[in-house]
Design an enzyme around this catalytic site. Sequence first.
Site, PDB file in Angstrom:
ATOM      1  N   MET A 182       0.795  -1.215   0.000  1.00 45.19           N
ATOM      2  CA  MET A 182       0.000   0.000   0.000  1.00 45.19           C
ATOM      3  C   MET A 182       0.831   1.271   0.000  1.00 45.19           C
ATOM      4  O   MET A 182       0.304   2.352   0.103  1.00 45.19           O
ATOM      5  CB  MET A 182      -0.923   0.025   1.229  1.00 45.19           C
ATOM      6  CG  MET A 182      -2.103  -0.925   1.120  1.00 45.19           C
ATOM      7  SD  MET A 182      -3.258  -0.503  -0.203  1.00 45.19           S
ATOM      8  CE  MET A 182      -2.920  -1.820  -1.349  1.00 45.19           C
ATOM      9  N   CYS A 183       2.163   1.128  -0.001  1.00 44.37           N
ATOM     10  CA  CYS A 183       3.069   2.273  -0.040  1.00 44.37           C
ATOM     11  C   CYS A 183       3.344   2.831   1.358  1.00 44.37           C
ATOM     12  O   CYS A 183       2.638   2.532   2.320  1.00 44.37           O
ATOM     13  CB  CYS A 183       2.566   3.392  -0.943  1.00 44.37           C
ATOM     14  SG  CYS A 183       2.005   2.855  -2.569  1.00 44.37           S
ATOM     15  N   ARG A 184       4.375   3.616   1.456  1.00 41.57           N
ATOM     16  CA  ARG A 184       4.743   4.398   2.637  1.00 41.57           C
ATOM     17  C   ARG A 184       5.174   5.775   2.147  1.00 41.57           C
ATOM     18  O   ARG A 184       5.778   5.894   1.081  1.00 41.57           O
ATOM     19  CB  ARG A 184       5.913   3.780   3.411  1.00 41.57           C
ATOM     20  CG  ARG A 184       5.770   2.328   3.817  1.00 41.57           C
ATOM     21  CD  ARG A 184       4.968   2.154   5.119  1.00 41.57           C
ATOM     22  NE  ARG A 184       3.540   2.228   4.883  1.00 41.57           N
ATOM     23  CZ  ARG A 184       2.617   2.112   5.846  1.00 41.57           C
ATOM     24  NH1 ARG A 184       2.985   1.953   7.101  1.00 41.57           N
ATOM     25  NH2 ARG A 184       1.338   2.163   5.544  1.00 41.57           N
TER      26      ARG A 184
ATOM     27  N   ASN B 246      -1.046   6.911  -0.352  1.00 42.45           N
ATOM     28  CA  ASN B 246      -0.772   5.631   0.291  1.00 42.45           C
ATOM     29  C   ASN B 246      -2.100   4.899   0.407  1.00 42.45           C
ATOM     30  O   ASN B 246      -2.959   5.294   1.199  1.00 42.45           O
ATOM     31  CB  ASN B 246      -0.141   5.875   1.665  1.00 42.45           C
ATOM     32  CG  ASN B 246      -0.027   4.614   2.500  1.00 42.45           C
ATOM     33  OD1 ASN B 246      -0.083   3.507   1.986  1.00 42.45           O
ATOM     34  ND2 ASN B 246       0.119   4.785   3.800  1.00 42.45           N
TER      35      ASN B 246
END
Length: 248
Positions: free
Chosen positions: A1-3, A116
């Site tokens: 999901m990204c950071r 995100n």
Amino acid sequence: MCRHLGYLGPAVPIAALVHDPPHSLLRQSYQPRDMRGGGTVNVDGYGVGWYPAPGGPAVRYRRTGTLWSDENLAALSRVLVSGAVLAAVRSATVGMPVVETACAPFTDGRWLFSHNGRVAGWPGSVADLAKALPVADLLTLDAPTDSALLWALVRARLATAPPAAVLASVVSEVAAAAPGSRLNLLLTNGTVLVGTTWTHSLWVRSGDGAVTVSSEPLDDDPRWREVPDGHVVTADQTTVDVQPMGRR
């Protein structure tokens, strides 16, 4: 999901945010602590945006692949100094392209933007929202991804509303059209930093004339505070304001 993370304050080497802290963005790319079921690692690209001169336009560097394999960025980040930074690592949603142009930060002039999360039911769930955009905006999306569309929706509203109101309205409308979406957005123009929490983690640390907003704390500093879900945080170097975005 990204950071992702954003920083405003005294000028620091980019490495002081992205590479050096005990739980830096680099570490979060391969050993995140709080993905909340949205993946395990963030290895599908990365990017850094910063402002070489106060009041000037943003500069962006982004690539596919893994942050830890980029020795050039690791070296450059020790000499590139800025008082405003937005950086992100990507975990691509299944079915979306792994290309450089799909990586945050997205930019336009002084604005830098990151997402995100994911838009549930993409792309059909948000087709009606996309129809409200000028055709030229749709034809010039950075990539055929949910994050690029979110940026287009945000960018189209920034000329007529404050950034916190813009992010809150986009999150509200997308969440209504696509229930189950994760919509942590992060935006800066080099003087203000605005982030949302919608089914994902976000933390803020302020003090000593600086503020950092990050998906996860970068270290064990006791000043880190978690932003509650469903809120928008607006910060500059001296003040942090956290407000609810409305009922879920």
